[in-house]
Design an enzyme around this catalytic site. Structure first.
Site, PDB file in Angstrom:
ATOM      1  N   ARG A   1      -4.381  -6.616  13.217  1.00  0.00           N
ATOM      2  CA  ARG A   1      -3.123  -7.250  12.781  1.00  0.00           C
ATOM      3  C   ARG A   1      -3.126  -8.758  12.991  1.00  0.00           C
ATOM      4  NH1 ARG A   1       0.630  -3.184  11.805  1.00  0.00           N
ATOM      5  NH2 ARG A   1       0.556  -1.368  13.154  1.00  0.00           N
TER       6      ARG A   1
ATOM      7  N   ASP B   1       2.687   0.341  -1.379  1.00  0.00           N
ATOM      8  CA  ASP B   1       1.561   1.145  -1.851  1.00  0.00           C
ATOM      9  C   ASP B   1       2.118   2.202  -2.810  1.00  0.00           C
ATOM     10  OD1 ASP B   1      -1.211   1.907  -1.709  1.00  0.00           O
ATOM     11  OD2 ASP B   1      -0.656   3.544  -0.409  1.00  0.00           O
TER      12      ASP B   1
ATOM     13  N   GLY C   1       4.101  -3.606  10.191  1.00  0.00           N
ATOM     14  CA  GLY C   1       3.251  -4.477   9.382  1.00  0.00           C
ATOM     15  C   GLY C   1       3.850  -5.803   8.960  1.00  0.00           C
TER      16      GLY C   1
HETATM   17  P1  5GP Z   1       4.087   3.325   0.874  1.00  0.00           P
HETATM   18  O1  5GP Z   1       5.275   4.156   1.313  1.00  0.00           O
HETATM   19  O2  5GP Z   1       4.458   2.227  -0.092  1.00  0.00           O
HETATM   20  O3  5GP Z   1       2.976   4.168   0.338  1.00  0.00           O
HETATM   21  O4  5GP Z   1       3.459   2.718   2.166  1.00  0.00           O
HETATM   22  C1  5GP Z   1       3.944   1.595   2.745  1.00  0.00           C
HETATM   23  C2  5GP Z   1       3.308   1.333   4.098  1.00  0.00           C
HETATM   24  O5  5GP Z   1       1.974   1.866   4.196  1.00  0.00           O
HETATM   25  C3  5GP Z   1       3.157  -0.163   4.269  1.00  0.00           C
HETATM   26  O6  5GP Z   1       4.329  -0.734   4.790  1.00  0.00           O
HETATM   27  C4  5GP Z   1       1.971  -0.250   5.210  1.00  0.00           C
HETATM   28  O7  5GP Z   1       2.412  -0.125   6.534  1.00  0.00           O
HETATM   29  C5  5GP Z   1       1.117   0.951   4.831  1.00  0.00           C
HETATM   30  N1  5GP Z   1       0.050   0.532   3.897  1.00  0.00           N
HETATM   31  C6  5GP Z   1       0.015   0.672   2.553  1.00  0.00           C
HETATM   32  N2  5GP Z   1      -1.114   0.156   2.024  1.00  0.00           N
HETATM   33  C7  5GP Z   1      -1.816  -0.344   3.070  1.00  0.00           C
HETATM   34  C8  5GP Z   1      -3.092  -1.036   3.180  1.00  0.00           C
HETATM   35  O8  5GP Z   1      -3.813  -1.308   2.214  1.00  0.00           O
HETATM   36  N3  5GP Z   1      -3.467  -1.395   4.435  1.00  0.00           N
HETATM   37  C9  5GP Z   1      -2.723  -1.127   5.546  1.00  0.00           C
HETATM   38  N4  5GP Z   1      -3.212  -1.541   6.713  1.00  0.00           N
HETATM   39  N5  5GP Z   1      -1.529  -0.493   5.490  1.00  0.00           N
HETATM   40  C10 5GP Z   1      -1.086  -0.112   4.253  1.00  0.00           C
END
Ligand code: 5GP
Length: 181
Positions: free
Chosen positions: A171, A109, A51
């Site tokens: 993307r 997130d 991402g």
């Molecule tokens: P975390 O471990 O913080 O829950 O997740 C991080 C990863 O989840 C981010 O680097 C991203 O790849 C994915 N992610 C989290 N929120 C979103 C979102 O709203 N949209 C998308 N497309 N990916 C997300």
């Protein structure tokens, strides 16, 4: 620019414009350049794929610093196995011992992926680890990890564009769109 885009039968509405993203990246680049102005060595930027590749590419071109860049690819298994297990699909290529490290994320997130990754980075004994994320969802992660440089705080909506995907798609969008629910 479209006000709405559609992927996998889902509608997404325009949320953050290209101009707002660009202003935010420039501001982050200024803050980071100022913060690291005193180090007499290249700053090691570690970008978490997939991402953050577009954010990383834009950010490094706005920095007024010498940098060396590395990419990692992680897969977290939240919910399926133990909490906080992270598999490295692409590992660090160079030693970071004694170096200044800045981790580059697209979005935080739950913060779980980053939390576990930083714990692992610490074992490699860098001089310092800081984190920069373009986007952050504080209502989800409740500040369980320290984010040193944050572009924008957003509500807990699902978003795509500017490197972020839905099942591999979207993307390439220059703007950020949010899921219409
Ligand atoms: P975390 O471990 O913080 O829950 O997740 C991080 C990863 O989840 C981010 O680097 C991203 O790849 C994915 N992610 C989290 N929120 C979103 C979102 O709203 N949209 C998308 N497309 N990916 C997300």
């Amino acid at each position: 620019m479209n006000n709405r885009v559609y992927y996998d039968g889902k509608a997404f509405e325009l949320f953050i414009s290209e101009e707002k993203i660009s202003d935010t990246v420039d501001r982050l680049a200024q803050d980071i350049s100022k913060h690291y102005a005193h180090i007499n060595e290249p700053l090691v930027l570690i970008s978490i794929l997939d991402g953050s590749f577009i954010f990383m590419a834009d950010l490094i071109r706005s920095l007024d610093l010498e940098v060396s860049i590395q990419f990692v690819k992680l897969k977290s298994y939240q919910g399926t196995t133990s909490r906080g297990e992270v598999a490295h699909i692409l590992k660090l290529q160079e030693d970071i011992k004694g170096k200044y490290v800045l981790v580059i994320e697209d979005i935080v997130d739950t913060g779980l992926t980053l939390e576990v990754f930083i714990e692992e980075l610490r074992k490699k004994e860098p001089a310092e680890i800081k984190v920069c994320s373009l986007l952050s969802k504080p209502e989800v992660h409740n500040n369980i990890i320290d984010l040193d440089f944050v572009g924008m705080e957003i509500p807990p909506d699902f978003i795509i564009g500017y490197g972020l995907d839905l099942n591999g798609l979207g993307r390439q969008l220059p703007e950020i769109y949010r899921l219409v629910v």
